[in-house]
Design a protein around this motif. Structure first.
Motif, PDB file in Angstrom:
ATOM      1  N   UNK A  24      58.822  28.467  36.454  1.00  0.00           N
ATOM      2  CA  UNK A  24      59.845  27.766  38.246  1.00  0.00           C
ATOM      3  C   UNK A  24      60.552  27.368  38.184  1.00  0.00           C
ATOM      4  N   UNK A  25      61.784  26.874  37.113  1.00  0.00           N
ATOM      5  CA  UNK A  25      62.261  25.847  36.513  1.00  0.00           C
ATOM      6  C   UNK A  25      63.593  27.226  35.958  1.00  0.00           C
ATOM      7  N   UNK A  26      62.968  27.485  34.994  1.00  0.00           N
ATOM      8  CA  UNK A  26      63.712  27.991  34.272  1.00  0.00           C
ATOM      9  C   UNK A  26      63.738  29.141  34.837  1.00  0.00           C
ATOM     10  N   UNK A  27      62.619  30.159  34.984  1.00  0.00           N
ATOM     11  CA  UNK A  27      62.861  31.692  35.253  1.00  0.00           C
ATOM     12  C   UNK A  27      61.881  31.641  36.694  1.00  0.00           C
ATOM     13  N   UNK A  28      62.107  32.813  36.612  1.00  0.00           N
ATOM     14  CA  UNK A  28      61.666  33.483  38.272  1.00  0.00           C
ATOM     15  C   UNK A  28      60.464  33.154  38.048  1.00  0.00           C
ATOM     16  N   UNK A  29      58.904  32.663  38.849  1.00  0.00           N
ATOM     17  CA  UNK A  29      57.735  33.751  38.893  1.00  0.00           C
ATOM     18  C   UNK A  29      57.441  34.365  40.441  1.00  0.00           C
ATOM     19  N   UNK A  30      56.889  35.609  40.116  1.00  0.00           N
ATOM     20  CA  UNK A  30      56.752  36.417  40.897  1.00  0.00           C
ATOM     21  C   UNK A  30      55.419  36.510  41.462  1.00  0.00           C
ATOM     22  N   UNK A  31      55.537  37.069  42.786  1.00  0.00           N
ATOM     23  CA  UNK A  31      54.066  36.138  43.034  1.00  0.00           C
ATOM     24  C   UNK A  31      53.924  37.214  44.686  1.00  0.00           C
ATOM     25  N   UNK A  32      52.405  37.739  44.316  1.00  0.00           N
ATOM     26  CA  UNK A  32      52.594  39.601  45.574  1.00  0.00           C
ATOM     27  C   UNK A  32      51.277  39.239  46.646  1.00  0.00           C
ATOM     28  N   UNK A  33      51.414  40.062  47.601  1.00  0.00           N
ATOM     29  CA  UNK A  33      50.587  39.663  48.893  1.00  0.00           C
ATOM     30  C   UNK A  33      50.785  41.125  49.010  1.00  0.00           C
ATOM     31  N   UNK A  34      49.517  41.637  49.390  1.00  0.00           N
ATOM     32  CA  UNK A  34      49.274  42.559  50.210  1.00  0.00           C
ATOM     33  C   UNK A  34      49.400  42.403  52.321  1.00  0.00           C
ATOM     34  N   UNK A  35      50.216  42.241  52.662  1.00  0.00           N
ATOM     35  CA  UNK A  35      50.007  41.888  55.137  1.00  0.00           C
ATOM     36  C   UNK A  35      49.140  42.502  55.065  1.00  0.00           C
ATOM     37  N   UNK A  36      48.447  43.189  54.821  1.00  0.00           N
ATOM     38  CA  UNK A  36      47.804  44.008  55.410  1.00  0.00           C
ATOM     39  C   UNK A  36      46.134  43.339  56.519  1.00  0.00           C
ATOM     40  N   UNK A  37      46.239  43.858  57.704  1.00  0.00           N
ATOM     41  CA  UNK A  37      45.422  42.548  58.259  1.00  0.00           C
ATOM     42  C   UNK A  37      45.728  40.808  58.051  1.00  0.00           C
ATOM     43  N   UNK A  38      47.063  40.962  59.107  1.00  0.00           N
ATOM     44  CA  UNK A  38      47.831  39.762  58.657  1.00  0.00           C
ATOM     45  C   UNK A  38      47.087  38.080  59.540  1.00  0.00           C
ATOM     46  N   UNK A  39      46.735  38.003  60.380  1.00  0.00           N
ATOM     47  CA  UNK A  39      45.805  36.807  60.270  1.00  0.00           C
ATOM     48  C   UNK A  39      44.717  37.201  60.112  1.00  0.00           C
ATOM     49  N   UNK A  40      43.514  37.972  59.270  1.00  0.00           N
ATOM     50  CA  UNK A  40      42.747  38.499  58.928  1.00  0.00           C
ATOM     51  C   UNK A  40      42.709  37.355  57.263  1.00  0.00           C
ATOM     52  N   UNK A  41      44.196  37.502  56.668  1.00  0.00           N
ATOM     53  CA  UNK A  41      44.214  37.194  55.527  1.00  0.00           C
ATOM     54  C   UNK A  41      44.840  35.961  54.996  1.00  0.00           C
ATOM     55  N   UNK A  42      45.402  35.737  56.614  1.00  0.00           N
ATOM     56  CA  UNK A  42      46.748  34.732  56.578  1.00  0.00           C
ATOM     57  C   UNK A  42      47.690  34.947  55.859  1.00  0.00           C
ATOM     58  N   UNK A  43      48.724  36.135  56.557  1.00  0.00           N
ATOM     59  CA  UNK A  43      49.928  36.112  55.666  1.00  0.00           C
ATOM     60  C   UNK A  43      50.724  35.331  55.876  1.00  0.00           C
ATOM     61  N   UNK A  44      50.564  34.373  57.753  1.00  0.00           N
ATOM     62  CA  UNK A  44      52.114  33.402  57.854  1.00  0.00           C
ATOM     63  C   UNK A  44      51.704  32.681  56.983  1.00  0.00           C
ATOM     64  N   UNK A  45      50.524  32.058  56.473  1.00  0.00           N
ATOM     65  CA  UNK A  45      50.886  30.601  55.733  1.00  0.00           C
ATOM     66  C   UNK A  45      51.311  31.289  54.483  1.00  0.00           C
ATOM     67  N   UNK A  46      51.438  31.946  54.129  1.00  0.00           N
ATOM     68  CA  UNK A  46      51.674  32.598  52.421  1.00  0.00           C
ATOM     69  C   UNK A  46      53.081  32.719  52.761  1.00  0.00           C
ATOM     70  N   UNK A  47      53.406  33.785  53.628  1.00  0.00           N
ATOM     71  CA  UNK A  47      54.756  33.331  53.540  1.00  0.00           C
ATOM     72  C   UNK A  47      55.921  31.971  53.589  1.00  0.00           C
ATOM     73  N   UNK A  48      55.182  31.279  54.643  1.00  0.00           N
ATOM     74  CA  UNK A  48      55.531  30.277  54.861  1.00  0.00           C
ATOM     75  C   UNK A  48      54.938  28.971  53.567  1.00  0.00           C
TER      76      UNK A  48
END
Length: 433
Positions: A237-261
């Motif tokens: 996260x300092x030199x090279x990029x770290x990639x983070x995946x998330x499947x945003x189906x069931x957004x409220x149930x999974x808390x997608x908005x908190x993950x994006x924020x």
């Protein structure tokens, strides 16, 4: 409005046709009883009628073990599943008949064709019709066995759930189910009383009061299709990029908005991170992305537990985050099953940023967790694990086994006790410094 009218016509049609169906169904079930052995050594299995991908995986696992096993579902979700994931589809079998007739014929034909029915709390083909209360009695009369496996929407009765955050997440994603609590509760109570076996996993313990086997998850994966990622990225996260995946189906149930924020806040701090959303992608595409393009998977941060996507992350050799914070939902799993070996990383909206920083900035920790994750899937969630579970269930429902309750007990159970425990650096699924 049109949907309500169509639904009303549907229900009225069934109520008019119900007496005629039952006049045929009960003699038919009795005939099948007379021509079926009481103790079937190798029963014919069916998984349906809801097109949940787990049904396909379970059926394939049992077919590989030598059983005659197939799925029979109403349809399939073309956006994420391929047609060849499924065996029989209601629309293809009886395409020229009105839908109510298709359902009735499919049910009657299934009584003859199968011996053990693996169904959700919705029931089988009659489950969403006014005839649903007759399903058990017809199965019983025909000497068939019923195993209930919950998946979520079939089981959640919001007023019975202990976790208020979970209820709110469900209301965000599925508000309509709150208006159907009464009928869902009736179905749950009906099958909890009548099923030959109930296997709930994470999703099915709130307010149920019955489970015949305790397992963190009955889900399985074909390990021939899942191989751990070879990326072994040293990005921090300092030199090279770290990639983070998330499947945003069931957004409220999974808390997608908190993950994006949270990802955005980490970017604002100066960390090089990118969010990869796994949205509307076929299963093979998800496998490819997890294997080749990402370093961390966040399954969900609201509901306590994990689902299939969490297991897919572990099977890809990725550090995988799910909410495991609520001890009401985790202590009993650790105490009476193999869950203490699970290397899922716990996080909730309030601590997700801290958890992610530790994973982003410590690539060796990611690799360690990824290795343990694949070992866990290999030990507990391959086809052989599903075959062990369902073969024991079959023996149980036919009276050849007295109980399943201690099958995965760390002291009293025998399953894979001879194998070494999965070693990982977490304490109660939390990263410790």
């Amino acid at each position: 409005m049109l949907k309500r009218v169509a639904r009303l016509v549907f229900l009225v049609g069934y109520k008019i046709a119900a007496p005629f169906f039952l006049i045929i169904a009960f003699p038919w079930a009795l005939y099948i009883r007379w021509t079926t052995k009481a103790d079937v050594k190798t029963p014919r299995l069916v998984w349906g009628a809801t097109p949940i991908i787990n049904n396909s995986y379970w059926s394939l696992a049992m077919r590989a073990a030598g059983y005659e096993s197939e799925t029979f579902t109403t349809q399939y979700y073309a956006a994420i599943n391929a047609r060849d994931n499924w065996d029989r589809l209601l629309d293809e079998e009886y395409p020229h008949l009105p839908y109510p007739f298709r359902i009735c014929i499919a049910f009657l034909a299934s009584l003859k064709r199968y011996d053990v029915f693996f169904i959700p709390f919705h029931g089988y083909f009659l489950g969403n019709t006014p005839l649903w209360r007759f399903e058990y009695y017809l199965f019983k009369l025909a000497r068939k066995k019923v195993v209930v496996l919950s998946y979520g929407a079939d089981f959640f009765v919001y007023r019975r759930i202990r976790s208020i955050p979970l209820i709110h997440g469900l209301l965000m994603s599925y508000p309509g189910a709150a208006k159907r609590q009464g009928i869902i509760a009736k179905h749950v109570d009906y099958w909890a009383t009548h099923a030959d076996a109930v296997i709930p996993g994470w999703l099915g313990t709130d307010g149920l009061g019955r489970w015949d086997a305790l397992t963190p998850s009955a889900l399985c994966l074909d390990l021939n299709q899942w191989t751990p990622s070879a990326r072994k990225s040293q990005a921090d996260g300092n030199g090279d990029t770290v990639y983070i995946a998330h499947a945003p189906n069931h957004r409220g149930f999974k808390g997608t908005e908190f993950i994006v924020d949270t990802i955005q806040r980490l970017k604002n701090e100066g960390l090089k991170v990118e969010l990869v959303l796994l949205e509307k992608k076929q299963n093979y595409e998800v496998r490819e992305i997890l294997k080749e393009k990402v370093d961390i998977l966040i399954e969900q941060v609201i509901n306590t537990g994990h689902g299939l996507n969490g297991l897919e992350g572990l099977a890809s050799g990725l550090p995988t985050i799910s909410n495991l914070e609520d001890e009401d939902y985790t202590v009993y799993m650790r105490r009476w099953s193999f869950f203490s070996e699970c290397p899922l990383v716990s996080a909730c909206p309030e601590n997700l940023a801290d958890v992610l920083r530790k994973l982003i900035m410590r690539p060796e920790l990611r690799h360690q967790l990824g290795t343990a994750g694949y070992q866990y899937i290999e030990k507990y969630h391959g086809y052989d694990s599903a075959q062990y579970l369902f073969s024991n269930i079959i023996d149980y429902v036919y009276g050849r086994k007295e109980s399943l309750i201690n099958m995965y007990h760390p002291l009293l159970g025998e399953y894979k006790k001879e194998q070494p425990k999965i070693i990982h650096p977490l304490v109660n699924n939390k990263i410790v410094d």
